[in-house]
Scaffold this motif. Structure first.
Motif, PDB file in Angstrom:
ATOM      1  N   SER A  50      11.681 -41.636  33.569  1.00 40.63           N
ATOM      2  CA  SER A  50      11.819 -41.361  32.147  1.00 40.63           C
ATOM      3  C   SER A  50      13.182 -41.850  31.682  1.00 40.63           C
ATOM      4  O   SER A  50      14.163 -41.766  32.406  1.00 40.63           O
TER       5      SER A  50
ATOM      6  N   ASN B  93      14.613 -40.623  28.749  1.00 44.99           N
ATOM      7  CA  ASN B  93      15.284 -39.566  27.991  1.00 44.99           C
ATOM      8  C   ASN B  93      15.273 -38.196  28.656  1.00 44.99           C
ATOM      9  O   ASN B  93      15.925 -37.284  28.181  1.00 44.99           O
ATOM     10  N   ASN B  94      14.524 -38.030  29.711  1.00 45.51           N
ATOM     11  CA  ASN B  94      14.397 -36.734  30.357  1.00 45.51           C
ATOM     12  C   ASN B  94      14.853 -36.817  31.802  1.00 45.51           C
ATOM     13  O   ASN B  94      14.766 -37.870  32.425  1.00 45.51           O
ATOM     14  N   LYS B  95      15.304 -35.697  32.331  1.00 40.62           N
ATOM     15  CA  LYS B  95      15.710 -35.625  33.726  1.00 40.62           C
ATOM     16  C   LYS B  95      14.820 -34.611  34.421  1.00 40.62           C
ATOM     17  O   LYS B  95      14.625 -33.503  33.938  1.00 40.62           O
TER      18      LYS B  95
ATOM     19  N   LEU C 103      11.700 -30.241  33.608  1.00 44.41           N
ATOM     20  CA  LEU C 103      11.902 -31.472  32.854  1.00 44.41           C
ATOM     21  C   LEU C 103      12.926 -31.150  31.776  1.00 44.41           C
ATOM     22  O   LEU C 103      12.647 -30.387  30.854  1.00 44.41           O
TER      23      LEU C 103
ATOM     24  N   ASN D 249      14.817 -31.942  28.686  1.00 38.67           N
ATOM     25  CA  ASN D 249      14.637 -32.796  27.521  1.00 38.67           C
ATOM     26  C   ASN D 249      15.972 -32.907  26.805  1.00 38.67           C
ATOM     27  O   ASN D 249      16.424 -31.975  26.165  1.00 38.67           O
ATOM     28  N   HIS D 250      16.600 -34.067  26.919  1.00 40.80           N
ATOM     29  CA  HIS D 250      17.931 -34.253  26.352  1.00 40.80           C
ATOM     30  C   HIS D 250      17.927 -34.271  24.822  1.00 40.80           C
ATOM     31  O   HIS D 250      18.921 -33.964  24.198  1.00 40.80           O
TER      32      HIS D 250
ATOM     33  N   GLU E 218       9.171 -37.926  24.977  1.00 37.51           N
ATOM     34  CA  GLU E 218       9.426 -36.642  25.627  1.00 37.51           C
ATOM     35  C   GLU E 218       8.130 -35.875  25.841  1.00 37.51           C
ATOM     36  O   GLU E 218       7.897 -35.309  26.896  1.00 37.51           O
TER      37      GLU E 218
ATOM     38  N   ASP F 277       6.122 -37.464  28.674  1.00 36.07           N
ATOM     39  CA  ASP F 277       6.642 -37.102  29.992  1.00 36.07           C
ATOM     40  C   ASP F 277       6.168 -35.723  30.401  1.00 36.07           C
ATOM     41  O   ASP F 277       5.783 -35.496  31.542  1.00 36.07           O
TER      42      ASP F 277
END
Length: 136
Positions: A35, A37-39, A62, A64-65, A74, A77
């Motif tokens: 991803s 935008n996400n970690k 997950l 979500n930044h 997002e 994901d």
């Protein structure tokens, strides 16, 4: 986790073997989750039930930044992650999985029981964290 499939209490050895297999499955699957935008992070978890039984497993989060749920990447994901976790729950014969959501507006953590193989297991509860004060 992979312990005690659908409430059938297994021996510690059997549960450890199932947990090791789940660990290997996650080690294979999670690196393929990409991803922009996400970690994705994973940590060990332990569920302790009212009857004193314990089940070990994992929490997979997950992060979500952008803190958005609007049909963008997002959300995509999150859907992919839910499908992946659901497939593992089916493989390990689990009745349900937990999904957590932090509500930043009031600082609460909610746990949703999401049915997988047991249709009537849905529930939503607020999680209260036990904090031990040092020096008390």
């Amino acid at each position: 986790g992979a312990c005690n499939p659908r409430g059938q209490v297994l021996s510690l050895t059997e549960n450890q073997e199932r947990h090791e297999k789940l660990t290997k499955d996650l080690a294979h699957m999670l690196p393929h989750f990409r991803s922009r935008n996400n970690k994705l992070i994973k940590w060990d978890a332990l569920s302790i039930f009212e009857d004193g039984t314990e089940e070990f497993g994992y929490v997979i989060a997950l992060l979500n930044h952008n803190n958005k749920r609007d049909g963008t990447e997002e959300d995509g994901d999150l859907k992919r992650l839910r499908i992946m976790i659901r497939e593992l729950a089916i493989k390990y014969d689990q009745g349900a999985i937990y999904e957590y959501e932090y509500i930043s507006s009031n600082g609460t953590l909610m746990r949703k029981t999401v049915p997988v193989l047991d249709a009537d297991s849905e529930a939503i509860v607020e999680v209260f964290l036990a904090v031990e004060k040092k020096g008390s």
